[in-house]
Design a protein around this motif. Structure first.
Motif, PDB file in Angstrom:
ATOM      1  N   GLN A   1       0.774  -1.189  -0.155  1.00  0.00           N
ATOM      2  CA  GLN A   1       0.066   0.025   0.067  1.00  0.00           C
ATOM      3  C   GLN A   1       0.903   1.369  -0.031  1.00  0.00           C
ATOM      4  OE1 GLN A   1      -2.542   0.070   3.346  1.00  0.00           O
ATOM      5  NE2 GLN A   1      -3.676   2.018   2.742  1.00  0.00           N
ATOM      6  N   VAL A   2       0.561   2.189  -0.885  1.00  0.00           N
ATOM      7  CA  VAL A   2       1.574   3.499  -0.850  1.00  0.00           C
ATOM      8  C   VAL A   2       0.882   4.335   0.063  1.00  0.00           C
ATOM      9  CG1 VAL A   2       1.914   5.456  -2.572  1.00  0.00           C
ATOM     10  CG2 VAL A   2       1.742   2.941  -3.476  1.00  0.00           C
ATOM     11  N   GLN A   3       1.847   4.794   0.819  1.00  0.00           N
ATOM     12  CA  GLN A   3       1.352   5.875   1.772  1.00  0.00           C
ATOM     13  C   GLN A   3       2.445   6.871   1.631  1.00  0.00           C
ATOM     14  OE1 GLN A   3       0.412   3.977   5.558  1.00  0.00           O
ATOM     15  NE2 GLN A   3      -1.792   4.646   4.968  1.00  0.00           N
ATOM     16  N   LEU A   4       2.326   8.295   2.183  1.00  0.00           N
ATOM     17  CA  LEU A   4       2.929   9.109   2.571  1.00  0.00           C
ATOM     18  C   LEU A   4       2.891   9.963   3.780  1.00  0.00           C
ATOM     19  CD1 LEU A   4       3.048  10.800  -1.160  1.00  0.00           C
ATOM     20  CD2 LEU A   4       5.086  10.060   0.053  1.00  0.00           C
ATOM     21  N   SER A  25       5.696   4.837   2.375  1.00  0.00           N
ATOM     22  CA  SER A  25       5.763   3.520   2.254  1.00  0.00           C
ATOM     23  C   SER A  25       5.153   2.828   1.134  1.00  0.00           C
ATOM     24  CB  SER A  25       4.945   3.078   3.498  1.00  0.00           C
ATOM     25  OG  SER A  25       3.734   3.571   3.398  1.00  0.00           O
ATOM     26  N   GLY A  26       5.644   1.688   0.751  1.00  0.00           N
ATOM     27  CA  GLY A  26       5.048   1.113  -0.583  1.00  0.00           C
ATOM     28  C   GLY A  26       5.869   1.473  -1.800  1.00  0.00           C
ATOM     29  N   PHE A  27       6.940   2.295  -1.569  1.00  0.00           N
ATOM     30  CA  PHE A  27       7.902   2.750  -2.559  1.00  0.00           C
ATOM     31  C   PHE A  27       8.910   3.547  -2.215  1.00  0.00           C
ATOM     32  CE2 PHE A  27       7.284   7.355  -3.134  1.00  0.00           C
ATOM     33  CZ  PHE A  27       6.163   7.453  -2.503  1.00  0.00           C
ATOM     34  N   THR A  28      10.157   3.614  -2.852  1.00  0.00           N
ATOM     35  CA  THR A  28      11.373   4.186  -2.604  1.00  0.00           C
ATOM     36  C   THR A  28      11.275   5.526  -3.410  1.00  0.00           C
ATOM     37  OG1 THR A  28      12.495   3.120  -4.158  1.00  0.00           O
ATOM     38  CG2 THR A  28      12.638   2.054  -2.027  1.00  0.00           C
ATOM     39  N   LEU A  29      12.050   6.294  -2.728  1.00  0.00           N
ATOM     40  CA  LEU A  29      12.186   7.869  -3.163  1.00  0.00           C
ATOM     41  C   LEU A  29      12.848   8.042  -4.847  1.00  0.00           C
ATOM     42  CD1 LEU A  29      12.903   9.865   0.232  1.00  0.00           C
ATOM     43  CD2 LEU A  29      10.749   9.848  -1.400  1.00  0.00           C
ATOM     44  N   ASP A  30      13.535   6.885  -5.001  1.00  0.00           N
ATOM     45  CA  ASP A  30      14.239   6.960  -6.293  1.00  0.00           C
ATOM     46  C   ASP A  30      13.288   6.685  -7.613  1.00  0.00           C
ATOM     47  OD1 ASP A  30      16.050   4.070  -6.234  1.00  0.00           O
ATOM     48  OD2 ASP A  30      13.976   4.292  -5.792  1.00  0.00           O
ATOM     49  N   GLY A  31      11.891   6.439  -7.314  1.00  0.00           N
ATOM     50  CA  GLY A  31      10.978   6.183  -8.236  1.00  0.00           C
ATOM     51  C   GLY A  31      10.325   7.370  -8.864  1.00  0.00           C
ATOM     52  N   PRO A  32       9.689   7.979  -7.959  1.00  0.00           N
ATOM     53  CA  PRO A  32       8.708   9.214  -8.474  1.00  0.00           C
ATOM     54  C   PRO A  32       9.671  10.403  -8.162  1.00  0.00           C
ATOM     55  CG  PRO A  32       7.939   8.524  -6.199  1.00  0.00           C
ATOM     56  CD  PRO A  32       9.156   7.760  -6.300  1.00  0.00           C
ATOM     57  N   ALA A  33       8.854  11.632  -8.733  1.00  0.00           N
ATOM     58  CA  ALA A  33       9.274  12.993  -8.594  1.00  0.00           C
ATOM     59  C   ALA A  33       8.310  13.082  -7.046  1.00  0.00           C
ATOM     60  CB  ALA A  33       8.960  13.913  -9.402  1.00  0.00           C
ATOM     61  N   ARG A 109      -1.961  16.352 -10.998  1.00  0.00           N
ATOM     62  CA  ARG A 109      -1.102  15.526 -11.883  1.00  0.00           C
ATOM     63  C   ARG A 109      -0.325  14.547 -10.925  1.00  0.00           C
ATOM     64  NH1 ARG A 109       1.595  19.564 -16.289  1.00  0.00           N
ATOM     65  NH2 ARG A 109      -0.332  19.706 -17.502  1.00  0.00           N
ATOM     66  N   TYR A 110      -0.599  14.708  -9.391  1.00  0.00           N
ATOM     67  CA  TYR A 110       0.185  13.635  -8.481  1.00  0.00           C
ATOM     68  C   TYR A 110      -0.858  12.969  -8.147  1.00  0.00           C
ATOM     69  CZ  TYR A 110       4.062  17.083  -8.203  1.00  0.00           C
ATOM     70  OH  TYR A 110       5.437  17.750  -8.520  1.00  0.00           O
ATOM     71  N   ASP A 111      -0.083  11.474  -7.775  1.00  0.00           N
ATOM     72  CA  ASP A 111      -1.083  10.280  -7.729  1.00  0.00           C
ATOM     73  C   ASP A 111      -0.915  10.195  -6.315  1.00  0.00           C
ATOM     74  OD1 ASP A 111       1.499   9.242 -10.248  1.00  0.00           O
ATOM     75  OD2 ASP A 111      -0.688   9.466 -10.638  1.00  0.00           O
ATOM     76  N   TYR A 112      -0.154  10.167  -5.403  1.00  0.00           N
ATOM     77  CA  TYR A 112      -0.518   9.897  -4.058  1.00  0.00           C
ATOM     78  C   TYR A 112      -0.068  11.239  -3.086  1.00  0.00           C
ATOM     79  CZ  TYR A 112      -0.698   5.233  -5.697  1.00  0.00           C
ATOM     80  OH  TYR A 112      -0.996   4.110  -6.543  1.00  0.00           O
ATOM     81  N   TRP A 113      -0.967  11.370  -1.996  1.00  0.00           N
ATOM     82  CA  TRP A 113      -0.713  12.650  -1.123  1.00  0.00           C
ATOM     83  C   TRP A 113      -0.634  11.926   0.293  1.00  0.00           C
ATOM     84  CZ3 TRP A 113      -0.596  17.797  -2.489  1.00  0.00           C
ATOM     85  CH2 TRP A 113      -0.709  17.999  -3.831  1.00  0.00           C
TER      86      TRP A 113
END
Length: 123
Positions: A1-4, A25-33, A109-113
């Motif tokens: 699950q993607v969270q910020l 959480s659910g991703f690393t910072l080198d993926g998205p802007a 344009r942003y996917d997760y907040w």
């Protein structure tokens, strides 16, 4: 699950500094802007800063240029917004957001907040 998750906000006097953190959480910072946005009461959400997926590109709104610095620590998978010389007009809820693409000032344009962290600058 993607969270910020943002943290680090607070009540400070004009001229003070704060450092906001954004931990995904659910991703690393080198993926998205990752962008930082803020929203003051009664105003639209505005872009403050952004860092590219590579970390090599950064951008700042004119209103914060020279006072705010965006950075990230890949080892901790945490992104920061160092805010110096804070002004009352910097008051608002600060959000970090992730976008799988290039930096953009357009919040849609942003996917997760994240849920936001309150920054209040007042004497």
């Amino acid at each position: 699950q993607v969270q910020l998750v943002e943290s680090g906000g607070g009540l400070v006097q004009p001229g003070s500094s704060l450092r906001l953190s954004c931990t995904p959480s659910g991703f690393t910072l080198d993926g998205p802007a990752i962008g930082w946005f803020r929203q003051a009461p009664g105003k639209e959400r505005e872009g403050v800063s952004c860092i590219s997926s590579s970390g090599g590109g950064t951008a700042y709104a004119d209103s914060v240029k020279g006072r705010f610095t965006i950075s990230r620590d890949n080892a901790k998978n945490t992104l920061y917004l160092q805010m110096n010389s804070l002004k009352p007009e910097d008051t608002g809820v600060y959000y970090c957001a992730a976008r799988w693409g290039v930096c953009s000032w357009h919040s849609v344009r942003y996917d997760y907040w994240g849920q936001g962290t309150q920054v209040t600058v007042s004497s």
